[in-house]
Design a protein around this motif. Structure first.
Motif, mmCIF file in Angstrom:
data_model
loop_
_atom_site.group_PDB
_atom_site.id
_atom_site.type_symbol
_atom_site.label_atom_id
_atom_site.label_comp_id
_atom_site.label_asym_id
_atom_site.label_seq_id
_atom_site.Cartn_x
_atom_site.Cartn_y
_atom_site.Cartn_z
ATOM 1 N N GLY A 75 -19.576 -6.571 121.520
ATOM 2 C CA GLY A 75 -18.056 -8.055 120.339
ATOM 3 C C GLY A 75 -16.842 -6.790 121.072
ATOM 4 O O GLY A 75 -16.120 -7.896 120.189
ATOM 5 N N GLU A 76 -17.035 -5.610 121.443
ATOM 6 C CA GLU A 76 -15.759 -5.483 121.068
ATOM 7 C C GLU A 76 -14.524 -6.240 122.356
ATOM 8 O O GLU A 76 -14.857 -6.623 122.680
ATOM 9 C CB GLU A 76 -14.885 -3.618 121.915
ATOM 10 N N SER A 77 -13.547 -6.556 121.968
ATOM 11 C CA SER A 77 -12.508 -6.993 122.993
ATOM 12 C C SER A 77 -12.112 -6.475 123.689
ATOM 13 O O SER A 77 -10.828 -5.873 123.003
ATOM 14 C CB SER A 77 -11.684 -7.842 121.939
ATOM 15 N N LYS A 78 -12.336 -6.698 125.335
ATOM 16 C CA LYS A 78 -10.812 -5.625 125.875
ATOM 17 C C LYS A 78 -10.083 -6.524 127.026
ATOM 18 O O LYS A 78 -9.658 -6.821 127.769
ATOM 19 C CB LYS A 78 -11.589 -4.965 127.076
ATOM 20 N N CYS A 79 -9.119 -7.220 125.432
ATOM 21 C CA CYS A 79 -8.520 -8.082 126.452
ATOM 22 C C CYS A 79 -6.996 -7.231 126.973
ATOM 23 O O CYS A 79 -6.491 -6.863 125.820
ATOM 24 C CB CYS A 79 -8.201 -10.261 125.163
ATOM 25 N N PRO A 138 -24.631 -19.178 115.599
ATOM 26 C CA PRO A 138 -23.513 -19.049 115.406
ATOM 27 C C PRO A 138 -23.179 -17.863 116.600
ATOM 28 O O PRO A 138 -24.281 -17.480 117.152
ATOM 29 C CB PRO A 138 -24.170 -18.103 114.526
ATOM 30 N N VAL A 139 -21.903 -17.851 117.672
ATOM 31 C CA VAL A 139 -21.799 -17.210 118.197
ATOM 32 C C VAL A 139 -20.337 -15.654 117.520
ATOM 33 O O VAL A 139 -19.776 -16.708 116.700
ATOM 34 C CB VAL A 139 -21.610 -17.494 119.238
ATOM 35 N N ASN A 140 -20.214 -14.899 118.572
ATOM 36 C CA ASN A 140 -18.862 -13.847 117.966
ATOM 37 C C ASN A 140 -18.477 -14.158 120.006
ATOM 38 O O ASN A 140 -19.204 -14.175 120.456
ATOM 39 C CB ASN A 140 -19.226 -12.296 117.764
ATOM 40 N N HIS A 141 -17.425 -13.463 120.169
ATOM 41 C CA HIS A 141 -16.815 -13.587 121.443
ATOM 42 C C HIS A 141 -16.082 -11.883 121.713
ATOM 43 O O HIS A 141 -15.669 -11.739 120.933
ATOM 44 C CB HIS A 141 -15.779 -14.905 121.716
ATOM 45 N N SER A 142 -16.294 -12.023 122.723
ATOM 46 C CA SER A 142 -15.987 -10.461 123.314
ATOM 47 C C SER A 142 -14.629 -11.107 124.291
ATOM 48 O O SER A 142 -14.608 -12.090 124.647
ATOM 49 C CB SER A 142 -16.916 -9.651 124.204
ATOM 50 N N GLY A 143 -13.712 -10.245 124.738
ATOM 51 C CA GLY A 143 -12.273 -10.322 125.720
ATOM 52 C C GLY A 143 -13.152 -10.931 127.124
ATOM 53 O O GLY A 143 -12.711 -10.725 127.986
#
Length: 187
Positions: free
Chosen positions: A183-187, A160-165
């Motif tokens: 795990g924070e997204s900076k898109c 299992p994976v999570n995606h970051s920006g």
């Protein structure tokens, strides 16, 4: 937002559905072999989608499904969504990715890995508790390198994976700063 966050936000919307009406439509659920841990079935939630024929397809929550199956009641708490498994998990976090397709940044390749962390990750994987590995948008490990090593040593092919920006390839192969890392997204 992770699946657990989605469940927490919509917890009051759970409904009881008999397991005979829940179909395992995804290969990941048909081939799963997680260890059932004995968590009370009423504490677990399955995410299902309406198949519009009086049945539901399990989107995620295979372990909850197994716990409910092992209970005497044959009924489980569910949240009904309109999305397919792929769409739902694309929106709410975890997906599975083949271990061989996960890239390792140079920073991890050069670092010394903790044998204790790898052993703990192996123990957790063997009892079905595999915390997702956080990947950058371009497929590099950002968090969970010891879990990746443990998976490789155990011969696990998909995790299992999570995606970051963050994009490692666009940042000279560097890992993100700590403010973005977990795990924070900076898109």
């Amino acid at each position: 937002m992770a699946v657990s966050d989605y469940i927490n936000q919509h917890y009051s919307e759970r409904i009881m559905i008999p397991l005979r009406k829940i179909k395992l439509t995804e290969n990941v659920h048909k081939k799963g072999n997680y260890t059932v841990k004995g968590i009370p079935a009423d504490k677990m939630t399955m995410i299902v989608r309406d198949l519009h024929n009086g049945t539901y397809g399990l989107v995620t929550g295979w372990r909850a499904y197994q716990e409910c199956r092992a209970s005497d009641e044959g009924i489980g708490y569910c949240l009904v969504v309109k999305d397919s498994r792929l769409d739902f998990l694309g929106k709410y976090g975890e997906t599975n990715k083949k271990v061989k397709n996960i890239k390792i940044p140079n920073g991890f390749k050069r670092s010394r890995i903790s044998a204790e962390k790898v052993e703990k990750a192996k123990e957790n994987a063997e009892i079905g508790e595999f915390k997702p590995i956080t990947l950058s948008r371009d497929g590099f490990v950002i968090d969970g390198y010891s879990r990746l090593v443990a998976a490789k040593e155990l011969g696990i092919t998909s995790v299992p994976v999570n995606h970051s920006g963050w994009k490692v390839s666009k940042n000279d192969g560097k890992l993100p700063p700590k403010s973005v890392k977990r795990g924070e997204s900076k898109c």
